[in-house]
Write an enzyme that holds these catalytic residues in place. Structure first.
Site, PDB file in Angstrom:
ATOM      1  N   ASP A 102      -6.013 -29.524  -9.289  1.00  0.00           N
ATOM      2  CA  ASP A 102      -5.758 -30.871  -8.863  1.00  0.00           C
ATOM      3  C   ASP A 102      -5.963 -29.956  -7.223  1.00  0.00           C
ATOM      4  O   ASP A 102      -6.121 -28.649  -6.825  1.00  0.00           O
ATOM      5  CB  ASP A 102      -4.339 -31.317  -8.168  1.00  0.00           C
ATOM      6  CG  ASP A 102      -3.934 -31.841  -9.985  1.00  0.00           C
ATOM      7  OD1 ASP A 102      -4.604 -32.180 -10.362  1.00  0.00           O
ATOM      8  OD2 ASP A 102      -2.335 -31.868 -10.149  1.00  0.00           O
TER       9      ASP A 102
HETATM   10  N1  URA Z   1      -1.619 -29.811 -14.146  1.00  0.00           N
HETATM   11  C1  URA Z   1      -1.717 -30.287 -12.898  1.00  0.00           C
HETATM   12  O1  URA Z   1      -0.325 -31.202 -13.227  1.00  0.00           O
HETATM   13  N2  URA Z   1      -2.440 -30.187 -12.507  1.00  0.00           N
HETATM   14  C2  URA Z   1      -3.228 -29.022 -12.198  1.00  0.00           C
HETATM   15  O2  URA Z   1      -4.163 -29.545 -11.294  1.00  0.00           O
HETATM   16  C3  URA Z   1      -3.737 -28.626 -13.434  1.00  0.00           C
HETATM   17  C4  URA Z   1      -2.589 -29.001 -14.394  1.00  0.00           C
END
Ligand code: URA
Length: 234
Positions: A102
């Site tokens: 993310d």
């Molecule tokens: N899980 C999440 O919530 N975000 C990420 O970037 C990776 C795994």
């Protein structure tokens, strides 16, 4: 060789992404758009992607990047946000990220021009654990840890069994280590929210046997021979 494999082996992207490019009309064989999946190409064919002629069988390169928060896991962003490509712009080979983190998640991201490895990692046979350190709001009871381990509903999807360990409980927040084999969108954030502990900070510290270690945020390193062999063995 299959067209999608040829595109992946040229280091453009994964095979799955190549299929998307093909169906969307971004790929030409000998000057004609080819929207059909499953086409074969030979050494004599000229294949172009988005108007750029590609050559199969490039030298493969593999890097580990420590992605900072505030970067999108993509080579460019329509909205003009910073992209991880900016952090690897001095790598002469055209590398792309394997999988996603993310915008606000930090940590280990593998960057390569090996579409086959990217493809295998995107469709893991369920073997590769990705491990995250999550700082969450509130108190994490052992019952909540148990629920996270067994699987929780993250909006129509029950997560597969996970490895979960409480690293530290502070008065109003906690630090968890969570290892998952799936890769649903925002999975760790959704899992923690499902048990009532919102994620404040999230970092990926390993992908299978590949560890982030002491790599600084925004920096990258070459994978070792052993790490590359491991990736290829998946
Ligand atoms: N899980 C999440 O919530 N975000 C990420 O970037 C990776 C795994």
């Amino acid at each position: 060789m299959r067209l999608n494999k040829y595109i992946a082996s040229a280091g453009v992207c994964s095979r799955r992404k190549a299929d998307e490019l093909i169906v969307n009309g971004n790929v030409k064989i000998n000057g004609s758009v080819c929207c059909k999946l499953g086409m074969d190409v030979s050494e004599d064919d000229v294949v172009s992607v988005n108007g750029r002629v590609i050559n199969g069988e490039k030298k493969r390169v593999y890097f580990a990047l420590n992605k900072p928060a505030g970067y999108i896991t993509s080579m460019d962003d329509e909205k003009g946000r910073p992209a991880v490509s900016e952090l690897v712009s001095d790598i002469t080979d055209r590398v792309f990220p394997v999988g996603r983190l993310d915008y606000n998640t930090t940590g280990l991201l593998i960057m390569t021009n090996d579409g086959d490895v990217a493809n295998r990692m995107a469709h893991p046979s369920g073997e590769v654990y990705k491990t995250y350190v999550a700082e969450v709001e509130g108190v994490v009871s052992s019952r909540r840890i148990d629920r996270l381990r067994k699987g929780v509903d993250i909006g129509g999807w029950i997560t597969a069994p996970a490895k979960v360990r409480l690293i530290k409980q502070k008065p109003k927040s906690a630090v968890l280590e969570i290892s998952i084999r799936e890769g649903k969108n925002r999975q760790v954030r959704k899992m923690c929210a499902a048990v009532g502990n919102r994620v404040q900070k999230l970092e990926r510290i390993s992908i299978g046997e590949i560890r982030l270690g002491r790599l600084k945020e925004g920096h990258y390193r070459k994978l070792t021979r052993e790490e590359i062999d491991y990736l290829k063995s998946l």
